[in-house]
Scaffold this motif. Structure first.
Motif, PDB file in Angstrom:
ATOM      1  N   ILE A 120       0.845  -1.201   0.000  1.00  0.00           N
ATOM      2  CA  ILE A 120       0.000   0.000   0.000  1.00  0.00           C
ATOM      3  C   ILE A 120       0.884   1.256   0.000  1.00  0.00           C
ATOM      4  CG2 ILE A 120      -1.548   1.396   1.455  1.00  0.00           C
ATOM      5  CD1 ILE A 120      -3.220  -0.679   0.192  1.00  0.00           C
ATOM      6  N   LYS A 121       1.952   1.215   0.821  1.00  0.00           N
ATOM      7  CA  LYS A 121       2.850   2.378   0.888  1.00  0.00           C
ATOM      8  C   LYS A 121       3.557   2.593  -0.445  1.00  0.00           C
ATOM      9  CE  LYS A 121       3.630   2.313   5.855  1.00  0.00           C
ATOM     10  NZ  LYS A 121       4.506   1.869   6.943  1.00  0.00           N
ATOM     11  N   GLU A 122       3.904   1.494  -1.124  1.00  0.00           N
ATOM     12  CA  GLU A 122       4.538   1.620  -2.453  1.00  0.00           C
ATOM     13  C   GLU A 122       3.572   2.283  -3.439  1.00  0.00           C
ATOM     14  OE1 GLU A 122       7.212  -2.387  -1.828  1.00  0.00           O
ATOM     15  OE2 GLU A 122       5.895  -2.297  -3.586  1.00  0.00           O
ATOM     16  N   VAL A 123       2.298   1.875  -3.368  1.00  0.00           N
ATOM     17  CA  VAL A 123       1.283   2.470  -4.245  1.00  0.00           C
ATOM     18  C   VAL A 123       1.186   3.974  -3.969  1.00  0.00           C
ATOM     19  CG1 VAL A 123      -1.199   2.570  -4.763  1.00  0.00           C
ATOM     20  CG2 VAL A 123      -0.068   0.347  -4.501  1.00  0.00           C
ATOM     21  N   GLU A 124       1.147   4.334  -2.692  1.00  0.00           N
ATOM     22  CA  GLU A 124       1.014   5.752  -2.335  1.00  0.00           C
ATOM     23  C   GLU A 124       2.205   6.558  -2.852  1.00  0.00           C
ATOM     24  OE1 GLU A 124      -1.600   5.853   1.725  1.00  0.00           O
ATOM     25  OE2 GLU A 124       0.441   5.108   1.906  1.00  0.00           O
ATOM     26  N   GLN A 125       3.402   5.976  -2.714  1.00  0.00           N
ATOM     27  CA  GLN A 125       4.605   6.701  -3.164  1.00  0.00           C
ATOM     28  C   GLN A 125       4.621   6.853  -4.680  1.00  0.00           C
ATOM     29  OE1 GLN A 125       7.856   4.685  -1.242  1.00  0.00           O
ATOM     30  NE2 GLN A 125       7.241   5.500   0.742  1.00  0.00           N
ATOM     31  N   ALA A 126       4.339   5.753  -5.379  1.00  0.00           N
ATOM     32  CA  ALA A 126       4.371   5.804  -6.845  1.00  0.00           C
ATOM     33  C   ALA A 126       3.281   6.747  -7.369  1.00  0.00           C
ATOM     34  CB  ALA A 126       4.185   4.405  -7.420  1.00  0.00           C
ATOM     35  N   SER A 127       2.116   6.742  -6.722  1.00  0.00           N
ATOM     36  CA  SER A 127       1.003   7.546  -7.234  1.00  0.00           C
ATOM     37  C   SER A 127       1.311   9.040  -7.145  1.00  0.00           C
ATOM     38  CB  SER A 127      -0.299   7.208  -6.516  1.00  0.00           C
ATOM     39  OG  SER A 127      -0.189   7.551  -5.167  1.00  0.00           O
ATOM     40  N   ALA A 128       2.185   9.416  -6.213  1.00  0.00           N
ATOM     41  CA  ALA A 128       2.535  10.839  -6.079  1.00  0.00           C
ATOM     42  C   ALA A 128       3.830  11.183  -6.809  1.00  0.00           C
ATOM     43  CB  ALA A 128       2.653  11.192  -4.604  1.00  0.00           C
ATOM     44  N   SER A 129       4.486  10.202  -7.423  1.00  0.00           N
ATOM     45  CA  SER A 129       5.767  10.502  -8.084  1.00  0.00           C
ATOM     46  C   SER A 129       5.759  10.091  -9.554  1.00  0.00           C
ATOM     47  CB  SER A 129       6.930   9.845  -7.332  1.00  0.00           C
ATOM     48  OG  SER A 129       6.676   8.474  -7.139  1.00  0.00           O
ATOM     49  N   ASP A 133      -0.968  10.136 -14.294  1.00  0.00           N
ATOM     50  CA  ASP A 133      -2.165  10.957 -14.070  1.00  0.00           C
ATOM     51  C   ASP A 133      -2.086  11.861 -12.848  1.00  0.00           C
ATOM     52  OD1 ASP A 133      -3.247   9.816 -16.286  1.00  0.00           O
ATOM     53  OD2 ASP A 133      -4.592   8.446 -15.213  1.00  0.00           O
ATOM     54  N   HIS A 134      -0.960  11.774 -12.104  1.00  0.00           N
ATOM     55  CA  HIS A 134      -0.874  12.570 -10.864  1.00  0.00           C
ATOM     56  C   HIS A 134      -0.959  14.070 -11.160  1.00  0.00           C
ATOM     57  CE1 HIS A 134       0.028  13.790  -6.841  1.00  0.00           C
ATOM     58  NE2 HIS A 134       1.044  14.516  -7.263  1.00  0.00           N
ATOM     59  N   GLY A 135      -1.827  14.738 -10.436  1.00  0.00           N
ATOM     60  CA  GLY A 135      -1.982  16.186 -10.614  1.00  0.00           C
ATOM     61  C   GLY A 135      -2.936  16.546 -11.739  1.00  0.00           C
ATOM     62  N   GLN A 136      -3.384  15.528 -12.470  1.00  0.00           N
ATOM     63  CA  GLN A 136      -4.334  15.797 -13.557  1.00  0.00           C
ATOM     64  C   GLN A 136      -5.642  15.039 -13.311  1.00  0.00           C
ATOM     65  OE1 GLN A 136      -2.198  15.400 -17.291  1.00  0.00           O
ATOM     66  NE2 GLN A 136      -0.479  16.486 -16.397  1.00  0.00           N
ATOM     67  N   GLU A 137      -5.730  13.774 -13.800  1.00  0.00           N
ATOM     68  CA  GLU A 137      -6.960  13.014 -13.517  1.00  0.00           C
ATOM     69  C   GLU A 137      -7.092  12.668 -12.035  1.00  0.00           C
ATOM     70  OE1 GLU A 137      -8.401   9.619 -15.736  1.00  0.00           O
ATOM     71  OE2 GLU A 137      -7.320  10.371 -17.487  1.00  0.00           O
ATOM     72  N   VAL A 138      -5.921  12.517 -11.390  1.00  0.00           N
ATOM     73  CA  VAL A 138      -5.924  12.178  -9.956  1.00  0.00           C
ATOM     74  C   VAL A 138      -5.217  13.288  -9.182  1.00  0.00           C
ATOM     75  CG1 VAL A 138      -5.251  10.487  -8.226  1.00  0.00           C
ATOM     76  CG2 VAL A 138      -5.787   9.727 -10.559  1.00  0.00           C
ATOM     77  N   LEU A 139      -5.944  13.910  -8.257  1.00  0.00           N
ATOM     78  CA  LEU A 139      -5.354  15.014  -7.484  1.00  0.00           C
ATOM     79  C   LEU A 139      -4.584  14.501  -6.282  1.00  0.00           C
ATOM     80  CD1 LEU A 139      -8.316  17.549  -7.752  1.00  0.00           C
ATOM     81  CD2 LEU A 139      -6.380  17.185  -9.289  1.00  0.00           C
ATOM     82  N   GLY A 140      -4.861  13.281  -5.863  1.00  0.00           N
ATOM     83  CA  GLY A 140      -4.104  12.688  -4.753  1.00  0.00           C
ATOM     84  C   GLY A 140      -4.807  11.474  -4.204  1.00  0.00           C
TER      85      GLY A 140
END
Ligand code: AMP
Ligand code: MN
Length: 218
Positions: A120-129, A133-140
């Motif tokens: 889960i922590k790996e997913v969170e890190q990758a999703s913000a880096s 889609d980070h910052g566009q389709e997905v804001l966080g």
């Protein structure tokens, strides 16, 4: 299946529909909030581009990929990780209400997958880096608070936000089905959510009056 729920096979038997797939990723955790409140489970949702809370996933290109392959492609784009989601992780499917008479007919599929806390922590890190889609389709990405604080916050405040489609129902059904929360605790949280919701409506009304006054001055 009951209550308008369709199995994977029933949903695929409809022709002329688009299909979208979303997944609830979650893990157990032993961590404590403020060193005392058990967090118990980490459940991932996301703040979407449209300002609504939802689960990761999206539209499947049915002519080119299976439901699960489409879901995994969406997860790669939104979360920046390769996850394997299989037919066994399929929970249910539903007809999505049409947003306009001419909009294409849509069936939404819901999956649940349990990961380790480390994953889960790996997913969170990758999703913000690395996620495209980070910052566009997905804001966080956000974690769902399952606890209730002294003043009644936590899960109840989270549930009073706005959700896409039937994402709130998908979350609540999963909490009960997977026994992540006792029904009486969920009931209490929802009762408090209604109060929070009423308070928010009052807040918005005051903000509206304030901006109307400013607009009329300018
Ligand atoms: P997305 O590309 O993630 O926005 O999802 C594709 C379609 O599914 C959009 O039309 C959304 O409105 C819809 N959708 C997204 N999440 C849900 C959900 N949890 N329940 C129902 N419909 C959803
Ligand atoms: Mn999406």
């Amino acid at each position: 299946m009951a209550n308008g729920q369709l199995s994977r096979a029933e949903a695929l038997a409809f022709s002329g529909y688009r299909h979208a797939c979303h997944v609830m990723l979650y893990s157990d955790t032993k961590s404590l909030l403020f060193g005392r409140t058990p967090i118990k489970h980490v459940i991932l949702m996301q703040m979407r581009f449209d300002g609504l809370l939802g689960f990761p996933g999206g539209f499947v290109n049915q002519s080119q990929e299976s439901l699960e392959a489409g879901l995994c492609r969406e997860l790669q784009e939104e979360l920046g990780v390769a996850l394997s989601i299989s037919e066994d992780d399929h929970v249910d499917a539903r007809h999505a209400p049409r947003t306009a008479p001419c909009s294409p007919r849509l069936i939404t599929h819901f999956y649940v997958k349990k990961l380790t806390e480390e994953q889960i922590k790996e997913v969170e890190q990758a999703s913000a880096s690395t996620a495209r889609d980070h910052g566009q389709e997905v804001l966080g990405m956000v974690r769902v608070p399952l606890y209730t604080t002294k003043n009644g916050g936590g899960l109840s405040s989270f549930l009073s936000h706005a959700f896409i489609g039937n994402a709130r129902t998908q979350l609540l059904d999963s909490l009960l089905r997977l026994r992540l929360l006792a029904p009486e605790d969920l009931h209490k949280a929802l009762k408090h959510s209604m109060k929070t919701h009423a308070h928010s409506a009052g807040d918005l009304q005051a903000a509206l009056a304030l901006t109307a006054a400013k607009r009329d001055q300018s």
